[in-house]
Design a protein around this motif. Structure first.
Motif, PDB file in Angstrom:
ATOM      1  N   TYR A 123      13.191   0.856   8.572  1.00 35.98           N
ATOM      2  CA  TYR A 123      12.822  -0.228   7.654  1.00 35.98           C
ATOM      3  C   TYR A 123      12.391  -1.480   8.397  1.00 35.98           C
ATOM      4  N   ARG A 124      13.076  -1.817   9.481  1.00 32.61           N
ATOM      5  CA  ARG A 124      12.779  -3.053  10.210  1.00 32.61           C
ATOM      6  C   ARG A 124      11.451  -3.001  10.970  1.00 32.61           C
ATOM      7  N   THR A 125      10.862  -1.811  11.122  1.00 31.71           N
ATOM      8  CA  THR A 125       9.595  -1.732  11.845  1.00 31.71           C
ATOM      9  C   THR A 125       8.451  -2.381  11.064  1.00 31.71           C
ATOM     10  N   ALA A 126       8.560  -2.380   9.729  1.00 29.11           N
ATOM     11  CA  ALA A 126       7.470  -2.954   8.922  1.00 29.11           C
ATOM     12  C   ALA A 126       7.950  -3.220   7.504  1.00 29.11           C
ATOM     13  N   GLU A 127       9.051  -3.954   7.369  1.00 24.40           N
ATOM     14  CA  GLU A 127       9.637  -4.171   6.043  1.00 24.40           C
ATOM     15  C   GLU A 127       8.714  -4.927   5.100  1.00 24.40           C
ATOM     16  N   ASP A 128       7.825  -5.762   5.640  1.00 26.42           N
ATOM     17  CA  ASP A 128       6.933  -6.549   4.792  1.00 26.42           C
ATOM     18  C   ASP A 128       5.783  -5.718   4.228  1.00 26.42           C
TER      19      ASP A 128
END
Length: 219
Positions: free
Chosen positions: A142-147
């Motif tokens: 999730y933190r690799t590209a949460e946006d």
């Protein structure tokens, strides 16, 4: 007993058919193993591609979800009245995705993935998500590209054996699919064809030449 054996045989055959359609719908992923009623898939995630990994996974999940449910629709619409066919209407599909480091083992020409990250993704299968169909993303993924996620995202904090409390994030598959058209209704020709397939593939189980996986594992 004959009716019960037919239901077990058709449940085995129908599950295999739905899994095959689902796996075929994700050609960019490698099938590592079939684990009961689940498929373990993987793909290489290079460092330069980590920011697109989530989008690739969600696209694959949508394609696999529709392929699974299209085949499920054909199964439930066939002309066989057994519980193994009609009960397929209750089947749902869930996805768990993670990104991490693995070691590759080759045993008798079969590739296996091993490592702590493999254990983690399996542990995540037991989670408190309360909706029937979802894509659950580990925090690392999730933190690799949460946006980049446009669908509503929800956080859960499962307690996992050997890992303690971890954070993960899930989206409803229906929210990811958005406004895709409904699945086409099975034609009569398709229904007759799927009925013949179920009868033919189920016959080895009916006459005892093959045993359902669940029956074999229970011995």
């Amino acid at each position: 007993m004959s009716s019960h054996r037919m239901s077990l045989a058709h449940a085995e055959v129908n599950t295999a058919r739905m899994l095959e359609k689902m796996i075929d719908a994700a050609p960019g992923f490698d099938l590592i193993e079939i684990e009961g009623d689940a498929a373990f898939l993987s793909r290489q995630a290079d460092a330069v591609e980590t920011d697109t990994a989530i989008l690739e996974i969600l696209r694959a999940a949508v394609t696999m979800h529709r392929a699974f449910h299209l085949e499920r629709q054909y199964v439930t619409a066939n002309l066989c009245p057994c519980a193994g066919c009609k009960g397929a209407a209750d089947l749902k599909l869930k996805f768990v995705a993670h990104i991490g480091d693995v070691a590759i083992q080759t045993i008798r020409d079969r590739i296996k993935l091993v490592g702590i990250d493999v254990i983690l993704v399996h542990r995540l299968l037991k989670n408190p998500v309360g909706i029937p169909e979802y894509v659950l993303l580990s925090e690392e993924l999730y933190r690799t590209a949460e946006d980049s996620l446009s669908a509503p995202v929800h956080e859960v904090s499962p307690e996992l054996e050997g890992f303690g409390t971890v954070r993960a994030y899930f989206v409803d598959v229906g929210d990811v699919e958005g406004s895709l058209p409904p699945l086409p209704a099975p034609s009569w020709q398709g229904r007759l064809g799927r009925t013949a397939v179920a009868l033919g593939l189920g016959m080895p189980y009916m006459i005892g030449l093959r045993r359902p996986r669940h029956a074999s594992s229970a011995r």
